[in-house]
Design a protein around this motif. Structure first.
Motif, PDB file in Angstrom:
ATOM      1  N   ILE A 189      52.172  43.978  43.321  1.00  0.00           N
ATOM      2  CA  ILE A 189      51.765  42.696  42.737  1.00  0.00           C
ATOM      3  C   ILE A 189      50.257  42.526  42.805  1.00  0.00           C
ATOM      4  N   LEU A 190      49.655  42.942  43.937  1.00  0.00           N
ATOM      5  CA  LEU A 190      48.208  42.811  44.089  1.00  0.00           C
ATOM      6  C   LEU A 190      47.459  43.585  43.010  1.00  0.00           C
ATOM      7  N   PHE A 191      48.017  44.720  42.586  1.00  0.00           N
ATOM      8  CA  PHE A 191      47.326  45.516  41.571  1.00  0.00           C
ATOM      9  C   PHE A 191      47.635  45.056  40.152  1.00  0.00           C
ATOM     10  N   THR A 192      48.887  44.667  39.906  1.00  0.00           N
ATOM     11  CA  THR A 192      49.274  44.394  38.522  1.00  0.00           C
ATOM     12  C   THR A 192      48.989  42.968  38.080  1.00  0.00           C
ATOM     13  N   ASN A 193      49.053  42.008  39.013  1.00  0.00           N
ATOM     14  CA  ASN A 193      48.882  40.610  38.640  1.00  0.00           C
ATOM     15  C   ASN A 193      47.518  40.316  38.009  1.00  0.00           C
ATOM     16  N   PRO A 194      46.419  40.697  38.676  1.00  0.00           N
ATOM     17  CA  PRO A 194      45.116  40.450  38.052  1.00  0.00           C
ATOM     18  C   PRO A 194      44.919  41.248  36.765  1.00  0.00           C
ATOM     19  N   LEU A 195      45.509  42.455  36.704  1.00  0.00           N
ATOM     20  CA  LEU A 195      45.351  43.260  35.495  1.00  0.00           C
ATOM     21  C   LEU A 195      45.967  42.564  34.283  1.00  0.00           C
ATOM     22  N   SER A 196      47.179  42.031  34.464  1.00  0.00           N
ATOM     23  CA  SER A 196      47.827  41.389  33.325  1.00  0.00           C
ATOM     24  C   SER A 196      47.053  40.139  32.915  1.00  0.00           C
ATOM     25  N   SER A 197      46.507  39.412  33.887  1.00  0.00           N
ATOM     26  CA  SER A 197      45.701  38.233  33.553  1.00  0.00           C
ATOM     27  C   SER A 197      44.468  38.630  32.770  1.00  0.00           C
ATOM     28  N   HIS A 198      43.857  39.726  33.207  1.00  0.00           N
ATOM     29  CA  HIS A 198      42.665  40.227  32.547  1.00  0.00           C
ATOM     30  C   HIS A 198      42.971  40.568  31.083  1.00  0.00           C
ATOM     31  N   VAL A 199      44.086  41.243  30.858  1.00  0.00           N
ATOM     32  CA  VAL A 199      44.455  41.627  29.497  1.00  0.00           C
ATOM     33  C   VAL A 199      44.747  40.382  28.642  1.00  0.00           C
ATOM     34  N   LEU A 200      45.447  39.415  29.229  1.00  0.00           N
ATOM     35  CA  LEU A 200      45.753  38.176  28.503  1.00  0.00           C
ATOM     36  C   LEU A 200      44.476  37.438  28.127  1.00  0.00           C
ATOM     37  N   ALA A 201      43.547  37.327  29.089  1.00  0.00           N
ATOM     38  CA  ALA A 201      42.305  36.591  28.842  1.00  0.00           C
ATOM     39  C   ALA A 201      41.481  37.284  27.758  1.00  0.00           C
ATOM     40  N   ARG A 202      41.434  38.611  27.826  1.00  0.00           N
ATOM     41  CA  ARG A 202      40.663  39.382  26.861  1.00  0.00           C
ATOM     42  C   ARG A 202      41.244  39.196  25.455  1.00  0.00           C
ATOM     43  N   ALA A 203      42.588  39.299  25.378  1.00  0.00           N
ATOM     44  CA  ALA A 203      43.243  39.136  24.080  1.00  0.00           C
ATOM     45  C   ALA A 203      43.023  37.723  23.549  1.00  0.00           C
ATOM     46  N   ALA A 204      43.104  36.722  24.431  1.00  0.00           N
ATOM     47  CA  ALA A 204      42.919  35.338  24.016  1.00  0.00           C
ATOM     48  C   ALA A 204      41.513  35.141  23.467  1.00  0.00           C
ATOM     49  N   HIS A 205      40.522  35.715  24.152  1.00  0.00           N
ATOM     50  CA  HIS A 205      39.147  35.543  23.704  1.00  0.00           C
ATOM     51  C   HIS A 205      38.920  36.220  22.359  1.00  0.00           C
ATOM     52  N   ARG A 206      39.447  37.447  22.225  1.00  0.00           N
ATOM     53  CA  ARG A 206      39.290  38.171  20.960  1.00  0.00           C
ATOM     54  C   ARG A 206      40.017  37.474  19.827  1.00  0.00           C
ATOM     55  N   GLY A 207      41.166  36.870  20.159  1.00  0.00           N
ATOM     56  CA  GLY A 207      41.939  36.174  19.139  1.00  0.00           C
ATOM     57  C   GLY A 207      41.365  34.813  18.805  1.00  0.00           C
ATOM     58  N   GLY A 208      40.267  34.433  19.464  1.00  0.00           N
ATOM     59  CA  GLY A 208      39.632  33.163  19.167  1.00  0.00           C
ATOM     60  C   GLY A 208      40.400  31.958  19.672  1.00  0.00           C
ATOM     61  N   ALA A 209      40.995  32.081  20.863  1.00  0.00           N
ATOM     62  CA  ALA A 209      41.729  30.947  21.437  1.00  0.00           C
ATOM     63  C   ALA A 209      40.793  29.757  21.633  1.00  0.00           C
ATOM     64  N   GLU A 210      41.339  28.580  21.423  1.00  0.00           N
ATOM     65  CA  GLU A 210      40.532  27.370  21.525  1.00  0.00           C
ATOM     66  C   GLU A 210      40.064  27.167  22.967  1.00  0.00           C
ATOM     67  N   LYS A 211      38.784  26.810  23.114  1.00  0.00           N
ATOM     68  CA  LYS A 211      38.264  26.568  24.455  1.00  0.00           C
ATOM     69  C   LYS A 211      38.143  25.066  24.679  1.00  0.00           C
ATOM     70  N   SER A 212      38.321  24.678  25.935  1.00  0.00           N
ATOM     71  CA  SER A 212      38.187  23.269  26.287  1.00  0.00           C
ATOM     72  C   SER A 212      36.786  22.769  25.891  1.00  0.00           C
ATOM     73  N   PRO A 213      36.681  21.536  25.401  1.00  0.00           N
ATOM     74  CA  PRO A 213      35.358  21.002  25.034  1.00  0.00           C
ATOM     75  C   PRO A 213      34.418  20.925  26.231  1.00  0.00           C
ATOM     76  N   LEU A 214      34.944  21.016  27.442  1.00  0.00           N
ATOM     77  CA  LEU A 214      34.105  20.988  28.641  1.00  0.00           C
ATOM     78  C   LEU A 214      33.303  22.271  28.789  1.00  0.00           C
ATOM     79  N   THR A 215      33.765  23.345  28.102  1.00  0.00           N
ATOM     80  CA  THR A 215      33.160  24.656  28.298  1.00  0.00           C
ATOM     81  C   THR A 215      31.678  24.635  27.962  1.00  0.00           C
TER      82      THR A 215
END
Lengths: 165, 113
Positions: free
Chosen positions: B73-99
């Motif tokens: 879990i220690l190895f895979t959990n952050p990896l999957s989050s990293h992949v999700l975040a990267r895909a979200a950013h590339r896909g142009g996911a909406e960012k909070s107006p606070l950003t």
């Protein structure tokens, strides 16, 4: 990376995992484990190796222990910090994506650094481009590259540099 | 001795469950996908590890297996989050107006120009 020694080590690690997880030494269980470990070793012989890329020097092993302790402390801190934000009615956020630089050269060192950053207070690795890491930060203290690097990366880097270079 | 271990195991299980609950609350309260991933990753990692440690106290015979699961879990959990975040950013996911800053988007635009 494709040396016989590394492949043997990978095979032994996989087979060891199999035996431990099965908790059985029956013939058929061992046979399936041998075949599976062998196939995975063949398919993934070029991938990263946590153990075999670690420098086997006393200094590196001490750094590894220090790293684990530092990491455990940061993981608990990160959860308390998050709990504070989530439970606060005002939801105090100041998110942003900052850019930081690492002096680590090895693939394994960079992988562990990116993973560690994701599990520590308020930071999440979004992308890596060579020596540059893009970090999503829940509460941005400073968007400056130097300052952000000092705040996010340096703590882990000191250990990982000794361990993997 | 046995009842002490059972007590520690119980405390660890409750603590693990509490962090998982906070993670769930974070998923609901956070304003955008990146902040949600942050809440999800950290809480599930520590929450699951504490739960595994609690089970190890209650069933010491499983300790080694549970430790391996924790390592995984220690190895895979952050990896999957990293992949999700990267895909979200590339896909142009909406960012909070606070950003505030977004150096990644800045650099991407710089590459295209």
């Amino acid at each position: 990376m494709t040396g016989t020694r590394d492949m043997t080590l990978l095979f032994a690690t996989l087979f060891g995992f199999w035996v431990l997880l099965n908790g059985s030494l029956a013939g058929d269980v061992l046979l399936v484990g041998l075949i599976a470990a062998f196939l995975i070793t063949l398919l993934f012989r070029n991938s990263l190796a946590v153990v075999s890329e670690l420098r086997m020097t006393p200094r590196a092993l001490i750094a590894a222990v220090g790293y684990v302790l530092f990491f455990a402390r940061e993981l608990v801190k990160s959860n308390l910090n998050l709990a504070g934000i989530v439970l606060s009615p005002a939801l105090p956020l100041n998110p942003g994506i900052v850019k930081v630089r690492t002096r680590l050269k090895s693939r394994m060192g960079r992988l562990l650094l990116a993973n560690s950053i994701t599990l520590t207070p308020g930071t999440l690795t979004v992308d890596i481009d060579g020596e540059w890491l893009y970090i999503h930060w829940v509460t941005v203290d400073s968007a400056d590259i130097e300052a952000a690097t000092a705040a996010i990366v340096s703590g882990f880097e000191d250990y990982l540099e000794v361990m993997y270079g | 001795m046995e009842s002490l271990l059972a007590f520690i195991g119980g405390v660890l299980l409750v603590a693990g469950a509490a962090f998982l609950l906070l993670g769930g609350l974070g998923l609901v309260r956070m304003p955008d996908v990146f902040n949600r991933i942050q809440a999800g990753t950290k809480a599930t990692t520590l929450g699951t590890l504490l739960s595994l440690a609690g089970i190890a106290c209650l069933q010491p015979a499983w300790a080694l297996k549970l430790a391996l699961i924790g390592l995984f879990i220690l190895f895979t959990n952050p990896l999957s989050s990293h992949v999700l975040a990267r895909a979200a950013h590339r896909g142009g996911a909406e960012k909070s107006p606070l950003t505030g800053v977004d150096r990644l988007a800045d650099d991407r635009r710089g590459d295209q120009a």
